[in-house]
Each structure stands twice: as C-alpha cells, then as structure tokens.
Design an enzyme around this catalytic site. Structure first.
Site, PDB file in Angstrom:
ATOM      1  N   ASN A   7      13.990   6.996  -1.943  1.00  0.00           N
ATOM      2  CA  ASN A   7      13.079   8.096  -1.591  1.00  0.00           C
ATOM      3  C   ASN A   7      13.651   8.832  -0.370  1.00  0.00           C
ATOM      4  O   ASN A   7      13.797   8.245   0.707  1.00  0.00           O
ATOM      5  CB  ASN A   7      11.694   7.506  -1.293  1.00  0.00           C
ATOM      6  CG  ASN A   7      10.683   8.585  -0.952  1.00  0.00           C
ATOM      7  OD1 ASN A   7      10.984   9.509  -0.191  1.00  0.00           O
ATOM      8  ND2 ASN A   7       9.493   8.478  -1.488  1.00  0.00           N
ATOM      9  N   HIS A  10      12.068  11.560   3.891  1.00  0.00           N
ATOM     10  CA  HIS A  10      12.142  11.631   5.355  1.00  0.00           C
ATOM     11  C   HIS A  10      13.390  12.342   5.874  1.00  0.00           C
ATOM     12  O   HIS A  10      13.472  12.666   7.054  1.00  0.00           O
ATOM     13  CB  HIS A  10      11.951  10.247   5.973  1.00  0.00           C
ATOM     14  CG  HIS A  10      10.541   9.776   5.756  1.00  0.00           C
ATOM     15  ND1 HIS A  10       9.455  10.587   5.977  1.00  0.00           N
ATOM     16  CD2 HIS A  10      10.054   8.607   5.291  1.00  0.00           C
ATOM     17  CE1 HIS A  10       8.349   9.933   5.673  1.00  0.00           C
ATOM     18  NE2 HIS A  10       8.687   8.733   5.249  1.00  0.00           N
ATOM     19  N   HIS A  43       8.581  13.143  -3.080  1.00  0.00           N
ATOM     20  CA  HIS A  43       7.144  13.388  -3.206  1.00  0.00           C
ATOM     21  C   HIS A  43       6.888  14.831  -2.773  1.00  0.00           C
ATOM     22  O   HIS A  43       7.091  15.168  -1.608  1.00  0.00           O
ATOM     23  CB  HIS A  43       6.411  12.394  -2.285  1.00  0.00           C
ATOM     24  CG  HIS A  43       4.918  12.457  -2.363  1.00  0.00           C
ATOM     25  ND1 HIS A  43       4.113  11.603  -1.649  1.00  0.00           N
ATOM     26  CD2 HIS A  43       4.080  13.259  -3.056  1.00  0.00           C
ATOM     27  CE1 HIS A  43       2.845  11.884  -1.902  1.00  0.00           C
ATOM     28  NE2 HIS A  43       2.795  12.887  -2.744  1.00  0.00           N
ATOM     29  N   ARG A  45       4.346  17.003  -1.727  1.00  0.00           N
ATOM     30  CA  ARG A  45       2.943  16.914  -1.296  1.00  0.00           C
ATOM     31  C   ARG A  45       2.309  18.294  -1.293  1.00  0.00           C
ATOM     32  O   ARG A  45       2.990  19.300  -1.092  1.00  0.00           O
ATOM     33  CB  ARG A  45       2.866  16.319   0.114  1.00  0.00           C
ATOM     34  CG  ARG A  45       3.332  14.878   0.202  1.00  0.00           C
ATOM     35  CD  ARG A  45       3.099  14.344   1.604  1.00  0.00           C
ATOM     36  NE  ARG A  45       1.688  14.178   1.859  1.00  0.00           N
ATOM     37  CZ  ARG A  45       1.066  13.006   1.910  1.00  0.00           C
ATOM     38  NH1 ARG A  45       1.733  11.883   1.757  1.00  0.00           N
ATOM     39  NH2 ARG A  45      -0.225  12.939   2.133  1.00  0.00           N
ATOM     40  N   ARG A  49       4.662  18.856   3.643  1.00  0.00           N
ATOM     41  CA  ARG A  49       5.097  18.421   4.981  1.00  0.00           C
ATOM     42  C   ARG A  49       6.568  18.009   5.016  1.00  0.00           C
ATOM     43  O   ARG A  49       7.181  18.015   6.057  1.00  0.00           O
ATOM     44  CB  ARG A  49       4.224  17.285   5.508  1.00  0.00           C
ATOM     45  CG  ARG A  49       4.380  15.998   4.775  1.00  0.00           C
ATOM     46  CD  ARG A  49       3.624  14.878   5.449  1.00  0.00           C
ATOM     47  NE  ARG A  49       2.182  15.041   5.298  1.00  0.00           N
ATOM     48  CZ  ARG A  49       1.321  14.038   5.462  1.00  0.00           C
ATOM     49  NH1 ARG A  49       1.757  12.850   5.809  1.00  0.00           N
ATOM     50  NH2 ARG A  49       0.035  14.211   5.299  1.00  0.00           N
ATOM     51  N   GLU A  70       7.097  11.918  -7.206  1.00  0.00           N
ATOM     52  CA  GLU A  70       5.754  11.413  -6.879  1.00  0.00           C
ATOM     53  C   GLU A  70       4.860  12.622  -6.704  1.00  0.00           C
ATOM     54  O   GLU A  70       5.240  13.594  -6.032  1.00  0.00           O
ATOM     55  CB  GLU A  70       5.783  10.628  -5.574  1.00  0.00           C
ATOM     56  CG  GLU A  70       6.588   9.355  -5.656  1.00  0.00           C
ATOM     57  CD  GLU A  70       6.678   8.665  -4.306  1.00  0.00           C
ATOM     58  OE1 GLU A  70       6.110   9.174  -3.316  1.00  0.00           O
ATOM     59  OE2 GLU A  70       7.328   7.624  -4.244  1.00  0.00           O
ATOM     60  N   THR A 101       1.308   7.582   2.022  1.00  0.00           N
ATOM     61  CA  THR A 101       0.378   7.222   0.950  1.00  0.00           C
ATOM     62  C   THR A 101      -0.349   5.927   1.317  1.00  0.00           C
ATOM     63  O   THR A 101       0.289   4.933   1.634  1.00  0.00           O
ATOM     64  CB  THR A 101       1.167   7.027  -0.372  1.00  0.00           C
ATOM     65  OG1 THR A 101       2.023   8.145  -0.536  1.00  0.00           O
ATOM     66  CG2 THR A 101       0.230   6.911  -1.548  1.00  0.00           C
ATOM     67  N   GLU A 151       3.490   1.452 -10.842  1.00  0.00           N
ATOM     68  CA  GLU A 151       4.177   1.072  -9.606  1.00  0.00           C
ATOM     69  C   GLU A 151       3.138   0.337  -8.774  1.00  0.00           C
ATOM     70  O   GLU A 151       2.141   0.932  -8.344  1.00  0.00           O
ATOM     71  CB  GLU A 151       4.728   2.289  -8.847  1.00  0.00           C
ATOM     72  CG  GLU A 151       5.444   1.845  -7.571  1.00  0.00           C
ATOM     73  CD  GLU A 151       6.191   2.964  -6.852  1.00  0.00           C
ATOM     74  OE1 GLU A 151       6.729   3.867  -7.511  1.00  0.00           O
ATOM     75  OE2 GLU A 151       6.227   2.906  -5.602  1.00  0.00           O
ATOM     76  N   HIS A 191       6.617   0.670  -1.444  1.00  0.00           N
ATOM     77  CA  HIS A 191       5.885   0.988  -0.219  1.00  0.00           C
ATOM     78  C   HIS A 191       6.082  -0.094   0.833  1.00  0.00           C
ATOM     79  O   HIS A 191       5.721  -1.242   0.616  1.00  0.00           O
ATOM     80  CB  HIS A 191       4.387   1.225  -0.450  1.00  0.00           C
ATOM     81  CG  HIS A 191       3.889   2.317   0.451  1.00  0.00           C
ATOM     82  ND1 HIS A 191       3.605   2.095   1.769  1.00  0.00           N
ATOM     83  CD2 HIS A 191       3.706   3.635   0.223  1.00  0.00           C
ATOM     84  CE1 HIS A 191       3.244   3.259   2.301  1.00  0.00           C
ATOM     85  NE2 HIS A 191       3.298   4.207   1.398  1.00  0.00           N
TER      86      HIS A 191
HETATM   87  N1  PXP Z   1       6.351   4.450  -3.630  1.00  0.00           N
HETATM   88  C1  PXP Z   1       5.373   5.381  -3.444  1.00  0.00           C
HETATM   89  C2  PXP Z   1       4.439   5.654  -4.580  1.00  0.00           C
HETATM   90  C3  PXP Z   1       5.263   6.086  -2.236  1.00  0.00           C
HETATM   91  O1  PXP Z   1       4.304   7.003  -2.089  1.00  0.00           O
HETATM   92  C4  PXP Z   1       6.201   5.817  -1.207  1.00  0.00           C
HETATM   93  C5  PXP Z   1       6.129   6.589   0.073  1.00  0.00           C
HETATM   94  O2  PXP Z   1       6.394   7.929  -0.173  1.00  0.00           O
HETATM   95  C6  PXP Z   1       7.187   4.859  -1.456  1.00  0.00           C
HETATM   96  C7  PXP Z   1       7.226   4.176  -2.657  1.00  0.00           C
HETATM   97  C8  PXP Z   1       8.224   4.536  -0.418  1.00  0.00           C
HETATM   98  O3  PXP Z   1       7.613   3.903   0.657  1.00  0.00           O
HETATM   99  P1  PXP Z   1       8.472   3.615   1.978  1.00  0.00           P
HETATM  100  O4  PXP Z   1       8.848   4.937   2.534  1.00  0.00           O
HETATM  101  O5  PXP Z   1       7.519   2.858   2.834  1.00  0.00           O
HETATM  102  O6  PXP Z   1       9.659   2.824   1.537  1.00  0.00           O
END
Ligand code: PXP
Length: 242
Positions: A7, A10, A43, A45, A49, A70, A101, A151, A191
C-alpha cells in the site's frame, strides 16, 4: 505462497504535505514492483487526503502487477472505480475524522449498500474483497453477496499490548481465516502489520494475500522502498517455508 500487496498511500501523504509533485506514488509503485510486490494497493479516499484521481489513473496505465483499489461504497468513488477498472477492489468503511481505517466494514448493518457495490464492481469485471472484522456473520454475508474474498482486519491483533492479548487476537483472526476459507472465500489480511508481527500471520496456510503500507513506507525512509519491500517479501517467504 502468500501475495504481498504494498500500500503506497503514505508516499502520497508525504507529497500532499506540501501539495507538490514529490514523492510521486507512480515512482513508488515501480520501486515496489522491483522489490517484489505482488500487488500495488491504493485507497482513493473521499477527502483525497493522499491518493489523487490522477494517481489512480496513471497507476492503472503503468503498474504491471495487479492493482488493488481500496474504496468506500459511495457513488462517486464507485463510479471512478468502474471507469478505471482496477484488477481488484477492496470495500472499506470510511469516516472523515479517522486517522486511518478503523475496523472492518459492517456488512450486516450496510447490507443493501455493500451488496449493490459488489454487484456494480463485478459488473465491470473487477474482483471484489470486503474488509471485515474477524466475525462469522460478516464472513457469511460477504459470501452471500458474492464477494470473491474477504480481507480480515488485523488491527486488533497488531494493537495487542501483551502476549496473552496477542495469543487471543491471533486465535481470533486464525479462526476467521479458516471459516472464510471453508466457505470458499479467498482470504486476505491487513492493517497494522509490520516486520515483526507479520510472521505468524503469514504462516497461516489459507491466507493468500497481505496488504501492508505504513510499516513498509516507514522503513523505506531509511533503506529505500525497493529494499523495504524486498525485506518484507523475504519474511513472507520464510514464514511459509517453516
Ligand atoms: N488493508 C486495508 C483495508 C487498509 O485500509 C489499510 C490501510 O490503508 C491497510 C490494509 C494497510 O494498513 P497499514 O498501513 O497499517 O499497513
């Protein structure tokens, strides 16, 4: 082998801090792929952001591995998803005030919305996963609505403060993974996973995909994204070999 979804939200968070052009998530996706990412996850959003519409469209054109989007089940974002057609969509809950999330999508309380979103996305050839809490009812309804995957959220597991809590919450996600697998759903997790707590999660045999963002991008600040992804990938491979 468990797939690693990286992901890259960031990377865009850092760019948006200055509303500028760098660092570019498109470049990040290339580096993540070179490090061994099996999927690129973003994601989009409602508040934009981090990831912007431009990012999603360019990623669709440039990413070579499957693209996982996402998204919240809201008309505007669903319309964009159906236009852009990522390979996979993961339905998530979204609240504007949240930092990230918080918890899974409540499929039980949002039956109609989730069922309609799944149908709409699948109608555009997109594979659908639903991000849920480790709860049998959420799994059963996701299956009933035709999702290909769930998930299972590992936030509670990753926030456990002592060994007893870790054991209890690990058992919870393990049990849910088994149940979802028995029901014929593909099992993803994500997550709060990091280079330490991911090991036992990756070792669960029926887990097919992990989506990891914050810990990988954090490590990338020090070692570069390609290496940060490669290190995570190595851990996943080792966890499966044991
Ligand atoms: N899975 C989902 C559905 C999420 O919303 C997120 C955060 O955007 C992640 C995984 C990744 O989480 P983390 O950034 O804590 O690894």
């Amino acid at each position: 082998m468990v797939r690693l979804g990286v992901n890259i939200d960031h990377v865009a968070t850092l760019r948006q801090a200055r509303r500028g052009r760098e660092p570019d998530p498109i470049w990040a996706a290339v580096e993540a792929e070179l490090g061994g990412a099996d999927l690129i996850t973003v994601h989009l959003r409602e508040d934009r952001r981090h990831i912007q519409d431009r990012d999603l469209r360019l990623l669709r054109e440039t990413v070579k591995v499957p693209l996982n989007l996402e998204l919240a089940a809201v008309p505007e974002i669903l319309r964009i998803a159906c236009e852009v057609r990522p390979d996979q969509a993961t339905l998530v809950p979204e609240r504007r005030q949240e930092i990230t999330t918080e918890g899974g999508l409540d499929v039980v309380r949002n039956e109609r919305i989730v069922a309609d979103a799944i149908r709409q996305l699948q109608g555009h050839g997109i594979r659908v996963a639903v991000f849920i809490d480790p709860d049998p009812q959420q799994i059963e309804l996701s299956k009933a609505f035709g999702a290909e995957a769930v998930e299972i959220q590992t936030a509670r597991y990753s926030e456990a403060r002592n060994e007893a809590e870790v054991r209890e919450r690990f058992a919870e996600v393990c049990e849910s993974a088994r149940y979802a697998h028995e029901k014929g759903l593909a099992v993803h997790m994500g997550h709060g996973l990091n280079y330490h707590n991911v090991r036992q999660i990756a070792a669960i045999p029926c887990v097919q995909e992990l989506n990891i963002g914050h810990s990988i991008v954090s490590r990338a600040v020090f070692v570069g994204l390609r290496q940060a992804v490669a290190e995570m990938k190595r851990i996943l491979e080792e966890s499966r070999r044991r």
